[in-house]
Design a protein around this motif. Structure first.
Motif, PDB file in Angstrom:
ATOM      1  N   ALA A   1       0.845  -1.191   0.000  1.00 25.00           N
ATOM      2  CA  ALA A   1       0.000   0.000   0.000  1.00 25.00           C
ATOM      3  C   ALA A   1       0.879   1.239   0.000  1.00 25.00           C
ATOM      4  CB  ALA A   1      -0.913  -0.004   1.219  1.00 25.00           C
ATOM      5  N   THR A   2       0.428   2.270  -0.672  1.00 26.71           N
ATOM      6  CA  THR A   2       1.225   3.481  -0.796  1.00 26.71           C
ATOM      7  C   THR A   2       1.630   4.045   0.552  1.00 26.71           C
ATOM      8  OG1 THR A   2       0.127   4.019  -2.887  1.00 26.71           O
ATOM      9  CG2 THR A   2       1.272   5.811  -1.774  1.00 26.71           C
ATOM     10  N   ASP A   3       0.721   4.002   1.523  1.00 23.46           N
ATOM     11  CA  ASP A   3       1.056   4.561   2.833  1.00 23.46           C
ATOM     12  C   ASP A   3       2.028   3.681   3.606  1.00 23.46           C
ATOM     13  OD1 ASP A   3      -0.680   2.512   3.272  1.00 23.46           O
ATOM     14  OD2 ASP A   3      -1.971   3.584   4.681  1.00 23.46           O
ATOM     15  N   ALA A   4       2.269   2.459   3.138  1.00 22.36           N
ATOM     16  CA  ALA A   4       3.231   1.564   3.794  1.00 22.36           C
ATOM     17  C   ALA A   4       4.562   1.519   3.049  1.00 22.36           C
ATOM     18  CB  ALA A   4       2.648   0.156   3.885  1.00 22.36           C
ATOM     19  N   LEU A   5       4.695   2.295   1.983  1.00 21.38           N
ATOM     20  CA  LEU A   5       5.911   2.298   1.184  1.00 21.38           C
ATOM     21  C   LEU A   5       7.032   2.995   1.944  1.00 21.38           C
ATOM     22  CD1 LEU A   5       7.189   1.709  -1.645  1.00 21.38           C
ATOM     23  CD2 LEU A   5       6.551   4.051  -2.254  1.00 21.38           C
ATOM     24  N   PRO A   6       8.149   2.309   2.202  1.00 19.01           N
ATOM     25  CA  PRO A   6       9.263   2.960   2.914  1.00 19.01           C
ATOM     26  C   PRO A   6       9.819   4.123   2.105  1.00 19.01           C
ATOM     27  CG  PRO A   6       9.549   0.569   2.845  1.00 19.01           C
ATOM     28  CD  PRO A   6       8.443   0.897   1.897  1.00 19.01           C
ATOM     29  N   GLN A   7      10.138   5.196   2.791  1.00 19.64           N
ATOM     30  CA  GLN A   7      10.703   6.346   2.105  1.00 19.64           C
ATOM     31  C   GLN A   7      12.077   5.993   1.543  1.00 19.64           C
ATOM     32  OE1 GLN A   7      10.950   9.849   4.518  1.00 19.64           O
ATOM     33  NE2 GLN A   7      11.568  11.179   2.845  1.00 19.64           N
ATOM     34  N   GLY A   8      12.301   6.274   0.256  1.00 20.05           N
ATOM     35  CA  GLY A   8      13.581   5.977  -0.379  1.00 20.05           C
ATOM     36  C   GLY A   8      13.679   4.583  -0.957  1.00 20.05           C
ATOM     37  N   ALA A   9      12.573   3.828  -0.935  1.00 24.78           N
ATOM     38  CA  ALA A   9      12.609   2.465  -1.474  1.00 24.78           C
ATOM     39  C   ALA A   9      12.823   2.495  -2.989  1.00 24.78           C
ATOM     40  CB  ALA A   9      11.312   1.738  -1.153  1.00 24.78           C
ATOM     41  N   LEU A  10      13.561   1.513  -3.491  1.00 24.92           N
ATOM     42  CA  LEU A  10      13.786   1.385  -4.933  1.00 24.92           C
ATOM     43  C   LEU A  10      12.499   0.913  -5.590  1.00 24.92           C
ATOM     44  CD1 LEU A  10      15.947   1.329  -7.272  1.00 24.92           C
ATOM     45  CD2 LEU A  10      16.116  -1.123  -6.794  1.00 24.92           C
ATOM     46  N   GLN A  11      12.029   1.652  -6.596  1.00 21.99           N
ATOM     47  CA  GLN A  11      10.771   1.302  -7.255  1.00 21.99           C
ATOM     48  C   GLN A  11      10.937   0.943  -8.726  1.00 21.99           C
ATOM     49  OE1 GLN A  11       8.450   4.900  -5.457  1.00 21.99           O
ATOM     50  NE2 GLN A  11       6.955   3.256  -5.746  1.00 21.99           N
ATOM     51  N   ASP A  12      12.077   1.313  -9.310  1.00 24.67           N
ATOM     52  CA  ASP A  12      12.278   1.011 -10.722  1.00 24.67           C
ATOM     53  C   ASP A  12      13.742   0.668 -10.977  1.00 24.67           C
ATOM     54  OD1 ASP A  12       9.655   1.559 -12.106  1.00 24.67           O
ATOM     55  OD2 ASP A  12       9.951   3.491 -11.107  1.00 24.67           O
ATOM     56  N   ILE A  13      13.977  -0.294 -11.856  1.00 19.67           N
ATOM     57  CA  ILE A  13      15.322  -0.631 -12.333  1.00 19.67           C
ATOM     58  C   ILE A  13      15.374  -0.257 -13.802  1.00 19.67           C
ATOM     59  CG2 ILE A  13      16.991  -2.475 -12.702  1.00 19.67           C
ATOM     60  CD1 ILE A  13      15.779  -3.927 -10.323  1.00 19.67           C
ATOM     61  N   THR A  14      16.228   0.700 -14.115  1.00 16.50           N
ATOM     62  CA  THR A  14      16.277   1.276 -15.454  1.00 16.50           C
ATOM     63  C   THR A  14      17.703   1.229 -15.986  1.00 16.50           C
ATOM     64  OG1 THR A  14      16.753   3.511 -14.651  1.00 16.50           O
ATOM     65  CG2 THR A  14      14.422   2.851 -14.752  1.00 16.50           C
ATOM     66  N   PRO A  15      17.877   1.520 -17.287  1.00 12.20           N
ATOM     67  CA  PRO A  15      19.243   1.577 -17.828  1.00 12.20           C
ATOM     68  C   PRO A  15      20.113   2.616 -17.128  1.00 12.20           C
ATOM     69  CG  PRO A  15      17.653   1.423 -19.612  1.00 12.20           C
ATOM     70  CD  PRO A  15      16.858   1.634 -18.357  1.00 12.20           C
ATOM     71  N   GLU A  16      19.480   3.594 -16.479  1.00 11.80           N
ATOM     72  CA  GLU A  16      20.248   4.643 -15.801  1.00 11.80           C
ATOM     73  C   GLU A  16      20.809   4.174 -14.466  1.00 11.80           C
ATOM     74  OE1 GLU A  16      17.256   5.268 -17.310  1.00 11.80           O
ATOM     75  OE2 GLU A  16      18.325   6.194 -19.001  1.00 11.80           O
ATOM     76  N   ASN A  17      20.143   3.193 -13.815  1.00 11.32           N
ATOM     77  CA  ASN A  17      20.624   2.780 -12.494  1.00 11.32           C
ATOM     78  C   ASN A  17      21.023   1.305 -12.406  1.00 11.32           C
ATOM     79  OD1 ASN A  17      18.226   1.340 -12.376  1.00 11.32           O
ATOM     80  ND2 ASN A  17      17.285   2.616 -10.797  1.00 11.32           N
ATOM     81  N   ASN A  18      20.831   0.531 -13.474  1.00 12.16           N
ATOM     82  CA  ASN A  18      21.050  -0.916 -13.337  1.00 12.16           C
ATOM     83  C   ASN A  18      22.523  -1.313 -13.221  1.00 12.16           C
ATOM     84  OD1 ASN A  18      22.049  -0.763 -15.954  1.00 12.16           O
ATOM     85  ND2 ASN A  18      20.335  -1.857 -16.893  1.00 12.16           N
ATOM     86  N   SER A  19      23.444  -0.370 -13.464  1.00 12.85           N
ATOM     87  CA  SER A  19      24.869  -0.688 -13.303  1.00 12.85           C
ATOM     88  C   SER A  19      25.412  -0.272 -11.941  1.00 12.85           C
ATOM     89  CB  SER A  19      25.681  -0.004 -14.405  1.00 12.85           C
ATOM     90  OG  SER A  19      25.550   1.406 -14.324  1.00 12.85           O
ATOM     91  N   LEU A  20      24.561   0.320 -11.097  1.00 15.81           N
ATOM     92  CA  LEU A  20      25.006   0.709  -9.756  1.00 15.81           C
ATOM     93  C   LEU A  20      25.287  -0.539  -8.921  1.00 15.81           C
ATOM     94  CD1 LEU A  20      22.581   3.674  -8.944  1.00 15.81           C
ATOM     95  CD2 LEU A  20      24.947   3.773  -9.782  1.00 15.81           C
ATOM     96  N   LEU A  21      26.219  -0.412  -7.976  1.00 13.00           N
ATOM     97  CA  LEU A  21      26.672  -1.536  -7.162  1.00 13.00           C
ATOM     98  C   LEU A  21      26.111  -1.466  -5.752  1.00 13.00           C
ATOM     99  CD1 LEU A  21      30.439  -1.242  -8.135  1.00 13.00           C
ATOM    100  CD2 LEU A  21      28.771  -2.756  -9.185  1.00 13.00           C
ATOM    101  N   ALA A  22      25.831  -2.627  -5.170  1.00 11.25           N
ATOM    102  CA  ALA A  22      25.428  -2.680  -3.764  1.00 11.25           C
ATOM    103  C   ALA A  22      26.588  -2.193  -2.906  1.00 11.25           C
ATOM    104  CB  ALA A  22      25.032  -4.107  -3.378  1.00 11.25           C
TER     105      ALA A  22
END
Length: 260
Positions: A63-84
């Motif tokens: 639920a939107t009101d239970a979504l943690p602030q800053g949670a990853l919501q999309d994996i895109t070509p712009e961020n998929n090469s970032l490292l843990a």
């Protein structure tokens, strides 16, 4: 009476609009939002793309009101090469801030493209103890003897002084691995001999092909020391100091003393 009637109508309209807005907000809060959770341990240094490909993360909805602030919501070509940046444990919400351009901590990371990995043996003080970790940026200094080439009396007198100098060997290199096991255990001795027998550790850094030549020569010929770089620090690539500068020696007076 007319004014009172108008105020009552206006108040009723405001109440109706508020109730409608509250209903809309309640409905929006219950709408599911996409989010990712760790299905297995995501090791530091794993790219988002690989984590998704190997099913280390799983897509779910909350639920939107239970979504943690800053949670990853999309994996895109712009961020998929970032490292843990560190290990992510199973069951954790995957937060966008947990991924970046380089991991930190005790784990080694891959050698950057176009660079070489080289290991430097440093004493514990010379490697700044445990403050340096993979992902740190350091400067490497080389302490060396100062010798002049020549056979004249002045040159010989200078060389007899056995002066030392320290030069910036590499002003900015990235640490990619740390050895935590001492390479040699110190013996129970005191004074200068104890300092010379202090345990040493391997620090592995990523260098360019040009830097690798300087570092290889420095490892073979000089005493090396590392400095942990802080934000916005400026280290002069050609920085140098020596006994003459530090102690403000008068070179002419020194040569006269040696000749005597």
């Amino acid at each position: 009476m007319v004014i009172a009637t108008l105020l009552a109508i206006a108040g009723a309209a405001l109440v109706i609009n508020y109730v409608r807005g509250a209903d809309a907000r309640a409905i929006a809060d219950q709408q599911p939002a996409k989010v990712y959770v760790a299905a297995q341990v995501i090791p530091a240094g794993t790219t988002l793309k690989d984590a998704q490909r190997t099913e280390l993360i799983a897509e779910t909805r909350v639920a939107t009101d239970a979504l943690p602030q800053g949670a990853l919501q999309d994996i895109t070509p712009e961020n998929n090469s970032l490292l843990a940046l560190s290990d992510i444990q199973p069951g954790e919400f995957v937060m966008a801030a947990r991924f970046g351009t380089r991991p930190v901590g005790e784990k080694a990371i891959e050698v950057p493209a176009g660079m070489l990995a080289m290991s430097v043996e440093l004493s514990d003080p010379a490697r700044i103890g445990k403050f340096v970790t993979p992902g740190s940026d350091i400067a490497i200094y080389a302490t060396h003897g100062m010798k002049l080439i020549g056979e004249d009396d002045a040159t010989k007198a200078f060389n007899e002084l056995s002066l030392k100098g320290t030069t910036v060997l590499l002003d900015d290199v990235q640490v990619i691995a740390m050895g935590n096991t001492p390479l040699a255990a110190p013996k129970k001795v005191e004074g200068e001999e104890a300092a010379q027998q202090a345990p040493s550790f391997l620090v592995t850094v990523a260098v360019t092909p040009e830097q690798s030549l300087r570092l290889a020569h420095g490892i073979s010929e000089y005493t090396l020391y590392a400095g942990l770089r802080g934000p916005d620090v400026k280290v002069e690539p050609d920085g140098h100091t020596d006994d003459l500068q530090i102690f403000d020696y008068d070179m002419s007076a020194l040569l006269r003393q040696v000749r005597q």
